[in-house]
Design an enzyme around this catalytic site. Structure first.
Site, short mmCIF file in Angstrom:
data_model
loop_
_atom_site.label_atom_id
_atom_site.label_comp_id
_atom_site.label_asym_id
_atom_site.label_seq_id
_atom_site.Cartn_x
_atom_site.Cartn_y
_atom_site.Cartn_z
N LEU A 103 34.25 36.57 38.31
CA LEU A 103 34.49 36.31 36.89
C LEU A 103 34.54 37.60 36.07
O LEU A 103 35.07 37.61 34.96
CB LEU A 103 33.40 35.39 36.33
CG LEU A 103 33.38 33.97 36.91
CD1 LEU A 103 32.14 33.22 36.45
CD2 LEU A 103 34.64 33.20 36.52
N HIS A 148 25.88 42.04 42.71
CA HIS A 148 25.93 42.26 41.25
C HIS A 148 24.61 42.83 40.74
O HIS A 148 24.59 43.75 39.92
CB HIS A 148 26.17 40.92 40.52
CG HIS A 148 27.62 40.54 40.41
ND1 HIS A 148 28.55 41.32 39.78
CD2 HIS A 148 28.28 39.43 40.82
CE1 HIS A 148 29.73 40.71 39.82
NE2 HIS A 148 29.59 39.58 40.44
#
Ligand code: ZN
Length: 191
Positions: A103, A148
């Protein structure tokens, strides 16, 4: 219910390793509300997972859920999982090639090598210990989210940049072959 803005590649927050969350902080209504917002934002954006630093909060928390996701129709379902301070340890040496998207990386996918089996140690949102094993495609999703939290993006792990493609070209030229590969992985590892 609140939807948070998702940081895009180039924003430094995505490149800074996140800090661990103390149990006292985790228990506060404000932090529990943040976890709810993280889950709502993941669902709204149709992600398979979302890390806290993707919504500009540099703490070691991520959420994962796959339920018949139209963005990833071939992914096995994963029940909603909240990981606080996760630590992943590969089990064995087996790896597989995963076609990933993110995303925070608009309209780009690429092939990444992931461990086929992992041990996950973390806390859940109530502060209870999680210690379990994940395998196959699901293990790839967990590695993507935990990367991440270490300031890494899937692009950093793309070993052959010729595999990079837009979502449209993925659907046109690569999805069928990849879906076949996923079926083989799911048959082998059960997820
Ligand atoms: Zn991502």
């Amino acid at each position: 219910m609140a939807f948070l803005q998702i940081a895009q590649i180039g924003h430094p927050v995505l490149r800074q390793p996140t800090r661990e969350v103390e149990k006292e902080e985790l228990e506060t209504p404000a932090f529990q509300g943040f976890i709810d917002d993280l889950i709502d934002t993941m669902r709204e954006a149709r992600g398979a997972g979302l890390a806290a630093n993707q919504v500009y909060r540099s703490v070691r928390v991520c959420v994962i859920e796959v339920h018949n996701n139209p963005r990833y129709p071939y992914k096995p379902n994963i029940p909603l999982t909240v990981l606080v301070n996760p630590k992943l340890t590969p089990i064995g040496n087996e790896t597989f090639e995963n076609f990933e998207g993110c995303l925070s990386v608009p309209d780009m996918r690429g092939v990444v090598r992931r461990h086929a089996e992992l041990r996950i140690q973390a806390l859940d949102r109530q502060g209870n210990r999680i210690d379990r094993t994940v395998r196959g495609i699901t293990a790839g999703t967990f590695q993507h989210e935990c990367d991440h939290l270490d300031g890494m993006l899937f692009l950093d792990r793309v070993h052959d940049t010729r595999t990079l493609c837009t979502w449209k070209e993925f659907a046109r030229h690569h999805e069928q072959a990849f879906a076949d590969k996923v079926r083989a992985i799911v048959n082998q590892y059960g997820s």
